[in-house]
Structure formats: C-alpha cells, structure tokens
Design an enzyme around this catalytic site. Sequence first.
Site, mmCIF file in Angstrom:
data_model
loop_
_atom_site.group_PDB
_atom_site.id
_atom_site.type_symbol
_atom_site.label_atom_id
_atom_site.label_comp_id
_atom_site.label_asym_id
_atom_site.label_seq_id
_atom_site.Cartn_x
_atom_site.Cartn_y
_atom_site.Cartn_z
ATOM 1 N N GLY A 38 38.080 45.914 -4.068
ATOM 2 C CA GLY A 38 36.871 45.737 -3.248
ATOM 3 C C GLY A 38 36.432 44.282 -3.213
ATOM 4 N N GLY A 39 37.418 43.394 -3.227
ATOM 5 C CA GLY A 39 37.153 41.974 -3.445
ATOM 6 C C GLY A 39 36.580 41.223 -2.255
ATOM 7 C CB ILE A 94 23.960 40.161 -6.767
ATOM 8 C CG1 ILE A 94 24.228 41.028 -8.010
ATOM 9 C CG2 ILE A 94 24.562 38.765 -6.932
ATOM 10 C CD1 ILE A 94 23.578 40.556 -9.298
ATOM 11 C CG ASP A 124 42.318 53.431 0.280
ATOM 12 O OD1 ASP A 124 41.433 53.647 -0.583
ATOM 13 O OD2 ASP A 124 42.421 54.075 1.332
ATOM 14 C CB ILE A 125 40.271 52.261 -5.124
ATOM 15 C CG1 ILE A 125 39.061 52.585 -4.253
ATOM 16 C CG2 ILE A 125 40.282 50.814 -5.541
ATOM 17 C CD1 ILE A 125 37.868 52.930 -5.056
ATOM 18 N N GLY A 141 33.834 42.051 -0.674
ATOM 19 C CA GLY A 141 32.400 42.320 -0.547
ATOM 20 C C GLY A 141 31.566 41.119 -0.949
ATOM 21 C CD GLN A 142 25.574 40.234 -2.406
ATOM 22 O OE1 GLN A 142 25.378 41.442 -2.571
ATOM 23 N NE2 GLN A 142 24.644 39.331 -2.644
ATOM 24 C CG LEU A 143 28.743 41.006 -6.106
ATOM 25 C CD1 LEU A 143 28.396 41.805 -7.351
ATOM 26 C CD2 LEU A 143 27.758 39.854 -5.934
ATOM 27 C CE1 TYR A 156 26.397 51.365 -5.932
ATOM 28 C CE2 TYR A 156 24.060 51.075 -6.401
ATOM 29 C CZ TYR A 156 25.354 50.577 -6.398
ATOM 30 O OH TYR A 156 25.599 49.302 -6.859
#
Length: 336
Positions: free
Chosen positions: A62-63, A225, A106-107, A65-67, A195
Amino acid sequence: MPIVRNVSRAVSQLLQSSACGCGVSIVPVRCIGISPRQVASDASFHSVSFSESDHPRVLITGGLGQLGVGLAKLLRKRFGKNNVILSDIRKPADHVFYSGPFIYSDILDYKNLREIVVNNRITWLFHYSALLSAVGEANVPLARAVNITGLHNVLDIAAEHNLRLFVPSTIGAFGPTSPRDPTPDLCIQRPRTIYGVSKVHAELMGEYYHYRYGLDFRCLRYPGIISADSQPGGGTTDYAVQIFHDAIKNGKFECNLKPDTRLPMMYIDDCLKATLEVMEAPAEALSMRTYNISAMSFTPEELAQEVQKHVPELQVTYNVDAVRQAIGGYLFLGSG
Ligand SMILES: NC(=O)c1ccc[n+]([C@@H]2O[C@H](COP(=O)([O-])OP(=O)(O)OC[C@H]3O[C@@H](n4cnc5c(N)ncnc54)[C@H](O)[C@@H]3O)[C@@H](O)[C@H]2O)c1
Ligand SMILES: C[C@@H](O)[C@H](N)C(=O)O
C-alpha cells in the site's frame, strides 16, 4: 510516549514543508513460537534472517498512499535505494517510479505476495495497505477484505518467512467506552467503524502470532497524519491536510467536521521516524507489541486560526459530513 508540539509550530513547519523530531517509548519483553502454515521455529526466531551488519530487505505494501512514499524515502536513505521496494495496486507517478524499486502487489493475492517476499529476499515488511475510516464506512465489504483478509495473508507470509512485520494501528481503534486523557496503551477498545474493528483485529492477531508463532510483530497507533506532499486516502482527519492545500491554492476551505472537533494529529516526519525507531528497537526492549504515539491535538477552528496567521485571506466554512463527524467523536488519544 507523547511527542509534544503545539499547533502553531506545526503549521509553520508544514507551510514551510520542513522536518522535525520525535520518539517512541519502548520497554522490555520476550516471546516464542512456530509459524502458522509451516516452518518450525528455533530459539533465535526473533532475530530476523539477516545478520546484524546487513541491511534489511524491505517491502512496503500500500506504498502509494499518504505515508508509503515518505517511508520509502526515509528507509532508502538508511538502507540503500535498492533494499526498499514500494508496492501497491495503483500506477505510480513518474517521480515515484524512478526513485527506487516499485512492484505491483495486491495483498489479497497470497501467492503473488509470497513470491515477491521470496524472490526479493524480504526481511522487513511494512504493511500500509488499508481502507481508512471514512472510505471504509462507505464500502464495508471491501474494507473487511483489504483490512482483515489482506492482513491474514501478510501475517501468514511474515510468520512463514521470519519477517519483522510492522502494521500501523490508529486512534480509530478506540471507541466511546475507551478512557480518555490519558488513553493507556492497554484499555477498552470497542470501536464502531469497520476500520477501527479491523485495526483492533490486527493488533490482537499480531500479538497472538507473536506469542503463538514467534512472529516479530510491531505496531504503533498513529494519530491523524499531516503531510505536505502526499494526499490523504479517505480518513476522518483528512481535513487537516486539505486545509493547507486549499489555503495556498484557493484561499478558501470547506471543512467537513464541526469547528470544535478536537482530534489527535502528528506531522508525517515524526510518524515515520517513530516507525523506524520501533522497527530498529532490539526485540528485548519491547514490552508490548502495540504502543500509542501522540504529538498534539487541535480543532478545525484552532488550525484555521493558525493557518490564517500565514495566509490571512483564507476563508473557512463548515459543511459537516455526518459520517466523518460521528467517527471523529471517538478518535482520541490523550490531550496531546
Ligand atoms: N494517514 C493517517 O492519518 C493514518 C493514521 C493512522 C493509521 N494509518 C495507517 O497507516 C497506513 C497507511 O496509511 P495511508 O494514509 O498511507 O493510507 P492511504 O489510504 O493513503 O493508502 C493506502 C494504500 O493501500 C492501497 N491498497 C488498497 N487496497 C489494496 C490491495 N488490495 N492491495 C494492495 N494495496 C492496496 C491503496 O491503493 C493505497 O495506496 C494504513 O494502514 C492506515 O490505516 C494512517
Ligand atoms: C485516524 C486515522 O486512522 C485516519 N487518518 C483516519 O482518519 O481514518
């Protein structure tokens, strides 16, 4: 351990896109085990499968994304560009693609994920794929699949291949019955979002795999964040990023939370630094698998006032989103 910083300083730093420091409190512990699908463990299961002098071989799920991109940048500085692989199901922007190794993953595809880990001799995995709080409520089946089934795949592969695994949790893992001010590391957690439920599940499964199979599972409960150069992915705290972009681009910002909604937040550099610190901590220095981290708490009204000191023409209006507001009612973690 709290990272204390007031909103005024944070706003200045964000508007200047500069960095800052932080820390994580770490105390002693030990663990044991064998892996779930195969592989018997031995007494040294906790030391990962690279020698102390080697750099870890890192995969970030998921690299994009925001973080994730910021994390990859930090880790590549530390461990070398080619030792850190970013992965996601989306197409990377040019500057991300050319900044270091990127791979499709895809996880939910267990075999593909295992192949990536094996072929690239991965030793550390940062599992960032997730659907955040607001988008998760909009699509519960997908959030359940990505946040719970995806986590199961990652846990099994990590245990099978002796990986050190970091899975972020969140202030969203608390709920209306959790104690506030301060919120201890160990307390009642009855969140009311898919979530939050999936993150409590991740915390518990990681802890279970640690004691049952010896998995080196590490977890921090991130606050909301704030970042300058990456967009948030659909959470309740997103407004605190969007306001900076809108202030600079349009001079106008419409906030989807009530002006007095106080939420815990942290600057991205602090969050990523804390993440690396907890991953580099010696196993015997950890007394638990999951820790709270905190920096500051503020309301939309307070943040708007601080931003207006730098962008005086900024106009802020409020158009409350009922789902986000309801979630925001129980995102907390001490007073920051
Ligand atoms: N950003 C925050 O404020 C915050 C706060 C607390 C915890 N966290 C946690 O930190 C992690 C990273 O957060 P973020 O803000 O970068 O999230 P994000 O929503 O910005 O990014 C998540 C990424 O996961 C990817 N993804 C979705 N489905 C996938 C799948 N099936 N396989 C692989 N990848 C998939 C998406 O494409 C996306 O790029 C998440 O686990 C999140 O819960 C974030
Ligand atoms: C709180 C955090 O997990 C995320 N930013 C969200 O709002 O969903």
